[in-house]
Design a protein around this motif. Structure first.
Motif, PDB file in Angstrom:
ATOM      1  N   GLY B 389       0.430 -47.536  78.167  1.00 18.08           N
ATOM      2  CA  GLY B 389       0.458 -46.477  79.159  1.00 18.08           C
ATOM      3  C   GLY B 389      -0.917 -46.291  79.785  1.00 18.08           C
ATOM      4  N   THR B 390      -0.936 -45.700  80.969  1.00 15.90           N
ATOM      5  CA  THR B 390      -2.178 -45.675  81.732  1.00 15.90           C
ATOM      6  C   THR B 390      -3.026 -44.424  81.500  1.00 15.90           C
ATOM      7  N   GLN B 391      -2.429 -43.348  80.969  1.00 11.86           N
ATOM      8  CA  GLN B 391      -3.135 -42.050  80.965  1.00 11.86           C
ATOM      9  C   GLN B 391      -3.354 -41.496  79.566  1.00 11.86           C
ATOM     10  N   ASP B 392      -4.140 -40.421  79.485  1.00  5.72           N
ATOM     11  CA  ASP B 392      -4.090 -39.572  78.294  1.00  5.72           C
ATOM     12  C   ASP B 392      -3.120 -38.420  78.591  1.00  5.72           C
ATOM     13  N   PHE B 393      -2.701 -37.705  77.550  1.00  6.52           N
ATOM     14  CA  PHE B 393      -1.736 -36.614  77.763  1.00  6.52           C
ATOM     15  C   PHE B 393      -2.322 -35.508  78.632  1.00  6.52           C
ATOM     16  N   ARG B 394      -3.636 -35.313  78.481  1.00  7.18           N
ATOM     17  CA  ARG B 394      -4.301 -34.249  79.216  1.00  7.18           C
ATOM     18  C   ARG B 394      -4.089 -34.397  80.725  1.00  7.18           C
ATOM     19  N   SER B 395      -3.941 -35.643  81.152  1.00  7.20           N
ATOM     20  CA  SER B 395      -3.811 -35.961  82.571  1.00  7.20           C
ATOM     21  C   SER B 395      -2.656 -35.212  83.243  1.00  7.20           C
ATOM     22  N   ALA B 554       4.574 -47.024  91.653  1.00 10.82           N
ATOM     23  CA  ALA B 554       3.314 -46.295  91.454  1.00 10.82           C
ATOM     24  C   ALA B 554       2.184 -46.951  92.246  1.00 10.82           C
ATOM     25  N   MET B 555       2.144 -48.281  92.236  1.00 13.27           N
ATOM     26  CA  MET B 555       1.077 -48.968  92.987  1.00 13.27           C
ATOM     27  C   MET B 555       1.242 -48.747  94.485  1.00 13.27           C
ATOM     28  N   ALA B 556       2.474 -48.827  94.961  1.00 12.42           N
ATOM     29  CA  ALA B 556       2.700 -48.670  96.399  1.00 12.42           C
ATOM     30  C   ALA B 556       2.230 -47.295  96.875  1.00 12.42           C
ATOM     31  N   CYS B 557       2.320 -46.300  95.995  1.00 13.42           N
ATOM     32  CA  CYS B 557       1.918 -44.942  96.373  1.00 13.42           C
ATOM     33  C   CYS B 557       0.478 -44.639  95.936  1.00 13.42           C
ATOM     34  N   GLY B 558      -0.210 -45.617  95.418  1.00  9.88           N
ATOM     35  CA  GLY B 558      -1.601 -45.408  94.993  1.00  9.88           C
ATOM     36  C   GLY B 558      -1.724 -44.481  93.798  1.00  9.88           C
ATOM     37  N   ASN B 559      -0.676 -44.409  92.991  1.00 12.41           N
ATOM     38  CA  ASN B 559      -0.674 -43.459  91.883  1.00 12.41           C
ATOM     39  C   ASN B 559      -1.098 -44.096  90.564  1.00 12.41           C
ATOM     40  N   ILE B 560      -2.232 -44.754  90.563  1.00  8.31           N
ATOM     41  CA  ILE B 560      -2.767 -45.392  89.355  1.00  8.31           C
ATOM     42  C   ILE B 560      -4.282 -45.237  89.376  1.00  8.31           C
ATOM     43  N   GLY B 561      -4.865 -45.022  88.193  1.00  7.29           N
ATOM     44  CA  GLY B 561      -6.314 -45.135  88.078  1.00  7.29           C
ATOM     45  C   GLY B 561      -7.109 -43.851  88.182  1.00  7.29           C
ATOM     46  N   ARG B 562      -6.455 -42.702  88.049  1.00  5.20           N
ATOM     47  CA  ARG B 562      -7.215 -41.448  88.016  1.00  5.20           C
ATOM     48  C   ARG B 562      -6.386 -40.405  87.255  1.00  5.20           C
ATOM     49  N   ASP B 563      -6.961 -39.233  87.064  1.00  4.72           N
ATOM     50  CA  ASP B 563      -6.234 -38.151  86.393  1.00  4.72           C
ATOM     51  C   ASP B 563      -4.995 -37.751  87.199  1.00  4.72           C
ATOM     52  N   PRO B 771     -17.828 -47.222  74.821  1.00  2.00           N
ATOM     53  CA  PRO B 771     -18.078 -46.956  73.401  1.00  2.00           C
ATOM     54  C   PRO B 771     -17.320 -45.747  72.861  1.00  2.00           C
ATOM     55  N   GLU B 772     -16.931 -44.823  73.732  1.00  2.00           N
ATOM     56  CA  GLU B 772     -16.161 -43.671  73.243  1.00  2.00           C
ATOM     57  C   GLU B 772     -14.716 -43.734  73.721  1.00  2.00           C
ATOM     58  N   GLY B 773     -14.260 -44.915  74.085  1.00  2.00           N
ATOM     59  CA  GLY B 773     -12.853 -45.093  74.432  1.00  2.00           C
ATOM     60  C   GLY B 773     -12.563 -44.903  75.907  1.00  2.00           C
ATOM     61  N   THR B 774     -11.267 -45.042  76.248  1.00  2.00           N
ATOM     62  CA  THR B 774     -10.837 -45.094  77.649  1.00  2.00           C
ATOM     63  C   THR B 774      -9.628 -44.189  77.863  1.00  2.00           C
ATOM     64  N   PRO B 775      -9.838 -42.937  78.258  1.00  3.21           N
ATOM     65  CA  PRO B 775      -8.679 -42.060  78.469  1.00  3.21           C
ATOM     66  C   PRO B 775      -7.762 -42.537  79.605  1.00  3.21           C
ATOM     67  N   ILE B 776      -8.343 -42.983  80.710  1.00  2.00           N
ATOM     68  CA  ILE B 776      -7.533 -43.417  81.847  1.00  2.00           C
ATOM     69  C   ILE B 776      -7.815 -44.899  82.087  1.00  2.00           C
ATOM     70  N   MET B 777      -6.758 -45.683  82.243  1.00  3.53           N
ATOM     71  CA  MET B 777      -6.966 -47.126  82.457  1.00  3.53           C
ATOM     72  C   MET B 777      -6.895 -47.488  83.932  1.00  3.53           C
TER      73      MET B 777
END
Ligand code: SF4
Ligand code: SF4
Ligand code: SF4
Ligand code: FES
Lengths: 70, 938
Positions: B389-395, B554-563, B771-777
């Motif tokens: 999955g691409t996000q953290d739950f907080r997103s 999601a890609m077509a709508c630009g809905n990837i890569g941020r909160d 080093p402290e991980g990746t919340p959003i991919m």
């Protein structure tokens, strides 16, 4: 077993149906690529047996793909 | 560790860039704008007395214990409801406020039973603490006035009691149920002195809407709402922070013990996934760990018809090793294999797949994730380049439009659902794509803008039609697509074809075209549109296609890569993500790298020694087929109940019966153990030491609350089997296993137990770059470089309704039960779900003469079972629904061999069935090829 079609034929047909939108030659290569990547060798061998025996109900794209698998 | 008490700042954090500076009792403090005086004081180290405030809830200002004086302001404002203003000078201890506070406490205490010494909360009661803090020495009103001391206790909930005589009407429980949980089951009835807390309209907790999440119990400052285990065992004295072992949300808990006895599980505020919330399973349903049914000794037998006999560990391990090797000698190296469990730790899973690859010498290892989320792995890897999955739950708190597809989060992922519902109450829009009207469609303060009630098996047609609207109505985010994606034009040409239009597919999907168009526009035009999905996407013959279809959209709508955006699988079991990460698939080494990759194999060969096979092994359904063919004869099943959870059970049991050696490791003698020759007792999550990885890629520590009751850790047992087979494997501690994982897996290089102890948890990738991980991919670029659009043509399932089987069965799960129910059925949770139920539409019931509560026969072409009918308009006509939590029903007796074309994930969500009133004398005949299997139960 509940299905009359052997598992390998059923699964290969499913792959063929889902890649069937590609041009025939490309589809055959893609099917072979998928099977090569995900199938245990003994399953591939069984598929070959079915193709060689000309079993009923095999998608022609699977038959074409089998050539690329050899 | 002693008893851990997280600080309570009184009111929630108000994050934001602007700050204000104030002085509290002469101490300067700078806080974000909007912060309450109470919170600022706490940050400065000054605790203001409080009763109705706690930092998980918005301030309410009812008790007036927290009054303060502020220079230049009149009166004594409540510090919890007063926001800080720049330059404010606050005094928290003046004679005036002290007197006021004593007066408040006096009133409370005069209506409170003074049985502190015998009260279960003695020592853990905020009222008691506050009486001390404000220096209460006398109560002038006398106890004989009007009071609530005779109010009756409500003990209807199996896990907590409600004793209204102790209630101070602070309404923390009411607010917790609304704000934190989002259920709104509690109200304050009456006014003034008469006000009292009530579940629903004067109902008992059990009869109300309460889902037993425990939020109110946690919020209650007194013993009014109290865990029954505390009443029975006393206040705990120490805590161990660990992770829930039920679902993929991965909530952190404090296991609170008294001596060596576990008293309660309390959700941990610092838990990254849950931030202090919980559901009924993790909070209360841990009793199975000490249930008398648990097996603690290894057992062996020659034939599955023989009785079991207990043996020592050495003998059990020796038997497994010897018989596995004998099978290989007779039938070849590929005749044995193993199934790893998504309930086990990463370290346990890693050693099982290592045993298969290095000791068995083949790649016949698969995981139960095969039957749930394997299409997620395939689909997201093809499009984004990473099987997660691409996000953290907080997103979700940043999402403007939330699309929930084939998931029922309020039942399946309750704590995440609470986070999502909070965002929906704040105004985010909701689209639900599901054949069933799940609770989320309409619940207190939430209503879906669109419920696309599609026919089962038509997901791909629906997602394609949505993308069609996006492409043909010029809603594509061109700058995102141009900069970050590839193969768009070819895909756009395909998706714009008329056969993908909402109008063209509505006949197939049952979704009105106008509604679908409106939903597509809503998602595409949202500043942030987020997709959350579950097994209703994956468990289909086109599961992988659907995952790619959602990724395309999601890609077509630009809905990837941020909160606030992303494509997010809601994983079923606690460690589905982790078990996949750890190399449990027969074609992939840890970190999702194909076994045919020479460079990757070399890394492992150098570490493990020997030569690794470059060919993929058998997947679970292939293992069953090969067992029946006779080429696969020995199976190690780690913590899974395949004879209950897998589809087409008749076929599964035939396969298991055909095997020479089945080894089962589990807590209980499960259904699969009936076919086993060796039973190895497992450790419960309270005994495990290791890590779980949740649906947001978060690696959480699981810490031993007690020693393994069986005397051995599971990773130890597996290592000993491998060693007995001649492949030396030994670890001193699970931390060493994680170090080994980190040394060979690029996305894990930074992970260690030390780091987890330091940070609490970390989301992979965790390495030099992060080093402290990746919340959003996929923030600046996709893991595979460019995001790839994949053509996703809709191919109908082979499973067709017929005259004989005219209905479609879809399956799911409910809140209080978990998977095959082996754990939850052994807890108080049976109060909510004593049996599996078949839901069907009133029309379908009527034409069959079925009434609510009747026993009915459910039959498909492969088998049949009997269960109770529940008539419900949640279902559309033609579709019936059930769960698979109870072996006695064996719902999977009827599910078929159909599976996802790319991954063989079974098509649980679509089975053609017939339903009839149960007539034991006249079972519905199965078709000629079918196997008329009537499950007898245990
Ligand atoms: S247990 Fe949860 S759902 Fe039930 S009343 Fe308390 S907060 Fe509400
Ligand atoms: S039950 Fe507890 S939390 Fe609820 S109003 Fe009473 S004292 Fe407050
Ligand atoms: S939401 Fe899932 S992880 Fe959290 S407590 Fe419930 S079952 Fe456990
Ligand atoms: S704590 Fe502020 S009014 Fe109760």
């Amino acid at each position: 077993m509940t299905a009359t079609v052997p598992a390998e034929c059923r699964m290969a047909n499913d792959i063929a149906r889902n890649l069937g939108h590609l041009p025939a030659e490309e589809a055959a290569e893609a099917i072979a690529g998928h099977i090569g990547r995900f199938w245990d060798p003994r399953m591939r061998a069984r598929l070959h047996e079915f193709v060689d025996a000309g079993v009923d109900g095999l998608d022609p794209l699977v038959v074409a793909a089998a050539k690329h698998l050899r | 560790m002693t008893l851990l008490k997280e600080p309570d700042f009184g009111t929630p954090e108000r994050p934001g860039p602007a700050t204000v500076s104030v002085e509290v009792d002469g101490l300067p403090v700078t806080v974000p704008e909007g912060t309450s005086v109470m919170r600022a004081a706490a940050q400065a180290g000054v605790d203001i007395p409080k009763l109705c405030a706690t930092d998980s809830l918005e301030a309410f200002g009812s008790c007036r214990l927290c009054v303060v004086e502020i220079d230049g302001r009149r009166g004594t404002p409540a510090s919890c409801t007063t926001p800080c203003a720049d330059g404010m000078k606050v005094s928290t201890q003046t004679p005036k406020v002290e007197k006021l506070r004593q007066g408040v406490m006096e009133l409370y205490i005069s209506d409170h039973p003074l049985d502190c010494l015998t009260c279960p909360a003695n020592g853990d009661c905020e009222l008691q603490d506050m009486a001390g803090v404000v220096g209460l020495r006398q109560v002038r009103y006398g106890y004989e006035g009007e009071n609530h001391l005779d109010a009756e206790k409500d003990t209807s909930n199996p896990y907590f009691d409600f004793d209204p005589s102790k209630c101070i009407a602070c309404s923390r429980c009411v607010r917790a149920c609304g704000e934190v949980q989002g259920t709104f089951a509690l109200t304050i009835e009456g006014r003034g002195f008469d006000s009292k807390v009530s579940p629903g309209a004067g109902e008992s907790f059990m009869d109300s809407e309460c889902v037993s999440c425990g939020a109110c119990v946690q919020a209650c400052p007194t013993s009014t709402l109290q865990e029954r285990s505390v009443v029975e065992l006393g206040i705990p004295t120490r805590s161990v922070v660990t992770t829930c072992a039920y679902c993929g949300v991965g909530c952190s808990f404090k296991a609170e013990l008294r001596g060596d006895e576990l008293v309660r599980m309390v959700p941990y505020k610092d838990g990254g996934a849950n931030e202090g919330h919980s559901c009924v399973k993790g909070r209360f349903a841990f009793g199975y760990a000490t249930h008398p049914d648990r097996m603690l000794k290894p057992m062996v037998r020659d034939r599955i018809t023989d009785p079991w006999h207990e043996v020592e560990w050495d003998e059990a391990i020796g038997t497994v090793a010897r018989r596995m090797r004998e099978i290989q000698d007779r039938h070849g190296a590929g005749a044995i294999g193993a199934i790893t469990s998504s309930r086990c730790t990463n370290e346990e899973v890693y050693v099982v797949q290592k045993m298969v690859r290095a000791a068995f010498g083949n790649n016949n290892v698969d995981t139960c994730a095969r039957v749930c989320h394997s299409p997620t792995g395939y689909g997201l890897k093809q499009t984004f380049g990473e099987s997660a999955g691409t996000q953290d739950f907080r997103s979700v708190a940043e999402a403007d439009v939330i699309m929930v597809i084939g998931a029922n989060p309020t039942d399946g992922h309750p704590v995440f659902a609470s986070r999502m519902k909070r965002r929906l109450r704040e105004g985010a829009k909701l689209i639900v794509v599901d054949p069933r009207r799940i609770d989320l469609v309409r619940s207190p303060h939430i209503e879906a803008q669109h419920h696309l009630q599609l026919r089962p098996s038509t997901n791909v047609a629906v997602v394609n039609a949505m993308a069609h609207v996006v492409v043909t109505e010029n809603l594509v985010d061109r700058s995102f697509v141009d900069a970050r994606c590839e193969d768009f034009d070819e895909w756009a040409e395909f998706i714009a074809r008329p056969e993908n239009s909402p109008e063209a597919v509505q006949e197939i999907t049952g979704v009105p075209a106008a509604e679908l168009r409106a939903a597509a526009r809503l998602y595409a035009e949202a500043p942030n549109g987020a997709i959350y999905y579950g097994l209703g996407v994956t468990e289909h013959s086109q599961g992988s296609t659907m995952v790619m279809g959602m990724a395309n959209l999601a890609m077509a709508c630009g809905n990837i890569g941020r909160d606030g955006v992303g494509v997010n699988p809601l994983r079923g079991q606690n460690n589905v993500q982790g078990s996949c990460d750890m190399g449990s698939f027969p074609h992939e080494l840890p970190g999702y790298r194909h076994v045919s990759d020479d460079a990757v194999r070399t890394v492992f060969e150098n570490l493990w020694g020997g030569t690794l096979l470059a060919e993929p092994g058998l997947r679970i359904p292939n293992m069953f087929d090969a067992a029946i063919d006779g080429t696969f004869r020995g199976l190690f099943v780690h913590g899974e109940d395949i004879a209950q959870s897998d589809p087409n059970l008749g076929h599964v049991t035939a396969a298991l019966e055909a095997m020479e050696l089945v080894v089962v490791q589990d807590l209980f003698l499960n259904e699969t153990a009936k076919f086993a020759h060796v039973f190895l007792p497992g450790a419960s999550f309270l005994e495990k030491d290791g890590t779980f990885t949740n649906a947001e890629r978060r690696i959480n520590r699981v810490r031993s609350v007690m020693k393994p009751k069986t005397g051995k850790h599971e990773w130890q047992i597996v290592s000993e089997i491998a060693t007995a087979m001649g492949y030396e494997m030994s670890y001193e501690h699970p931390g060493q296993i994680m170090d080994e994982i980190a040394s060979v897996t690029p996305t894990f290089t930074g992970v260690s137990f030390d780091l987890l102890d330091k940070l609490g948890s970390v989301q992979w990738p965790c390495n030099e770059e992060a080093p402290e991980g990746t919340p959003i991919m996929h923030v600046d670029e996709f893991v595979r470089g460019k995001g790839r659009f994949v053509v996703t043509s809709y191919v109908p399932t082979n499973e067709r309704s017929t005259r004989r089987f005219p209905l479609v069965l879809t399956t799911g799960r409910i809140l209080s039960q978990y998977n095959v129910g082996a754990q939850t059925r052994r807890t108080g949770n049976v109060a909510w779900h004593p049996e599996d139920i078949l839901e069907l539409h009133p029309h379908d019931a009527e034409v069959r003469g079925i009434n609510h509560g009747d026993m009915v026969t459910l039959a498909s072409r492969v088998g049949q079972t009997t269960l109770r009918a529940e008539i419900s308009d949640r279902m559309p006509t033609g579709v019936v629904y059930t769960t698979f939590h109870h072996p006695v029903t064996g719902a999977n007796v009827v599910t078929t061999e159909n599976s996802d074309w790319a991954t063989n994930c079974p098509e649980y969500k679509v089975t053609a069935v017939q339903v009839a009133l149960a007539r034991p004398d006249r079972p519905i005949a199965a078709e000629a090829t079918g196997n008329d299997l009537v499950k007898a139960g245990d």
